[in-house]
Scaffold this motif. Sequence first.
Motif, PDB file in Angstrom:
ATOM      1  N   SER A  44      -2.680  -4.945  -3.274  1.00  0.00           N
ATOM      2  CA  SER A  44      -2.072  -4.227  -2.261  1.00  0.00           C
ATOM      3  C   SER A  44      -0.805  -4.507  -1.943  1.00  0.00           C
ATOM      4  O   SER A  44       0.178  -3.461  -1.557  1.00  0.00           O
ATOM      5  N   GLN A  45      -0.224  -5.962  -2.094  1.00  0.00           N
ATOM      6  CA  GLN A  45       1.109  -6.200  -1.812  1.00  0.00           C
ATOM      7  C   GLN A  45       2.016  -5.573  -3.118  1.00  0.00           C
ATOM      8  O   GLN A  45       2.836  -5.041  -2.728  1.00  0.00           O
ATOM      9  N   ILE A  46       1.454  -5.439  -4.214  1.00  0.00           N
ATOM     10  CA  ILE A  46       2.277  -4.709  -5.307  1.00  0.00           C
ATOM     11  C   ILE A  46       2.343  -3.335  -4.950  1.00  0.00           C
ATOM     12  O   ILE A  46       3.097  -2.553  -5.041  1.00  0.00           O
ATOM     13  N   GLY A  47       1.094  -2.771  -4.622  1.00  0.00           N
ATOM     14  CA  GLY A  47       1.066  -1.310  -4.269  1.00  0.00           C
ATOM     15  C   GLY A  47       2.102  -1.050  -3.092  1.00  0.00           C
ATOM     16  O   GLY A  47       2.601   0.328  -3.017  1.00  0.00           O
ATOM     17  N   HIS A  57      10.719  -0.296  11.762  1.00  0.00           N
ATOM     18  CA  HIS A  57       9.678  -0.158  12.660  1.00  0.00           C
ATOM     19  C   HIS A  57       8.299  -0.497  12.028  1.00  0.00           C
ATOM     20  O   HIS A  57       7.335  -0.616  12.710  1.00  0.00           O
ATOM     21  N   VAL A  58       8.227  -0.756  10.722  1.00  0.00           N
ATOM     22  CA  VAL A  58       6.915  -0.925   9.747  1.00  0.00           C
ATOM     23  C   VAL A  58       6.889  -2.530   9.691  1.00  0.00           C
ATOM     24  O   VAL A  58       7.761  -3.011   9.159  1.00  0.00           O
ATOM     25  N   GLN A  59       5.781  -3.015  10.481  1.00  0.00           N
ATOM     26  CA  GLN A  59       5.609  -4.771  10.264  1.00  0.00           C
ATOM     27  C   GLN A  59       4.915  -4.811   8.904  1.00  0.00           C
ATOM     28  O   GLN A  59       5.071  -5.733   8.297  1.00  0.00           O
ATOM     29  N   ARG A  60       3.816  -4.127   8.638  1.00  0.00           N
ATOM     30  CA  ARG A  60       3.123  -4.316   7.416  1.00  0.00           C
ATOM     31  C   ARG A  60       2.526  -2.912   6.642  1.00  0.00           C
ATOM     32  O   ARG A  60       2.280  -2.011   7.396  1.00  0.00           O
ATOM     33  N   ARG A  61       2.581  -3.134   5.433  1.00  0.00           N
ATOM     34  CA  ARG A  61       2.077  -2.018   4.551  1.00  0.00           C
ATOM     35  C   ARG A  61       1.396  -2.324   3.563  1.00  0.00           C
ATOM     36  O   ARG A  61       1.583  -3.308   2.805  1.00  0.00           O
ATOM     37  N   GLU A  62       0.228  -1.603   3.106  1.00  0.00           N
ATOM     38  CA  GLU A  62      -0.692  -1.825   2.131  1.00  0.00           C
ATOM     39  C   GLU A  62      -1.235  -0.569   1.477  1.00  0.00           C
ATOM     40  O   GLU A  62      -1.137   0.663   2.237  1.00  0.00           O
ATOM     41  N   PHE A  63      -1.082  -0.789   0.203  1.00  0.00           N
ATOM     42  CA  PHE A  63      -1.840   0.467  -0.602  1.00  0.00           C
ATOM     43  C   PHE A  63      -2.454   0.039  -2.043  1.00  0.00           C
ATOM     44  O   PHE A  63      -2.016  -0.948  -2.675  1.00  0.00           O
ATOM     45  N   PHE A  64      -3.737   0.258  -1.876  1.00  0.00           N
ATOM     46  CA  PHE A  64      -4.666  -0.342  -3.267  1.00  0.00           C
ATOM     47  C   PHE A  64      -5.823   0.407  -3.358  1.00  0.00           C
ATOM     48  O   PHE A  64      -6.324   1.363  -2.781  1.00  0.00           O
ATOM     49  N   TYR A 125       1.000   2.661  -9.259  1.00  0.00           N
ATOM     50  CA  TYR A 125       0.080   1.394  -9.121  1.00  0.00           C
ATOM     51  C   TYR A 125      -0.393   0.824 -10.159  1.00  0.00           C
ATOM     52  O   TYR A 125      -0.292  -0.621 -10.424  1.00  0.00           O
ATOM     53  N   TYR A 126      -0.966   1.612 -11.099  1.00  0.00           N
ATOM     54  CA  TYR A 126      -1.655   1.012 -12.305  1.00  0.00           C
ATOM     55  C   TYR A 126      -0.792   0.372 -12.976  1.00  0.00           C
ATOM     56  O   TYR A 126      -0.897  -0.649 -13.757  1.00  0.00           O
TER      57      TYR A 126
END
Length: 147
Positions: A44-47, A57-64, A125-126
């Motif tokens: 998710s950190q890579i994503g 204004h974005v503190q955290r972001r994840e994509f997985f 992502y892949y």
Amino acid sequence: MSKILKKAASLVFADESVKPLMRIRRKDRPAKPLTERQLIQMESQIGATIFGDKPEHVQRREFFNLDKKTWIWYEEVVGADGKVKELTTKYEIQEKGVLKVQPNYQYSYLEGEELHNFVLAVKEYYERVSRKLYKQDPDTGKPLQVV
């Protein structure tokens, strides 16, 4: 890969060039003393980097990729009032298409540019996760050659 997943992948991925990407499975990951949850967190950190730098204004972001049929987008945003707001969007790969599920019972199938952007994000992502985390060629699944 199951028939349903193949059908969903064919709906999401228009060209044949991404089929090798779909061969990456969690059981193919190199043996590491990490839990599946830890691997997902690393993925998710890579994503999250796929979408560029986080706005201020974005503190955290994840994509997985949670499992064969589920993708998660998560963001923590600081509102004008200084409060942190969380937004989780789940993307479910279905026979009919990609269903986007958001809070407050908001459901819709991806279409047009949004679907196109989702497909591009999944491909990227892949590519990144295969190379950076698992040190595999995303096309073949073979270990990368160290130069």
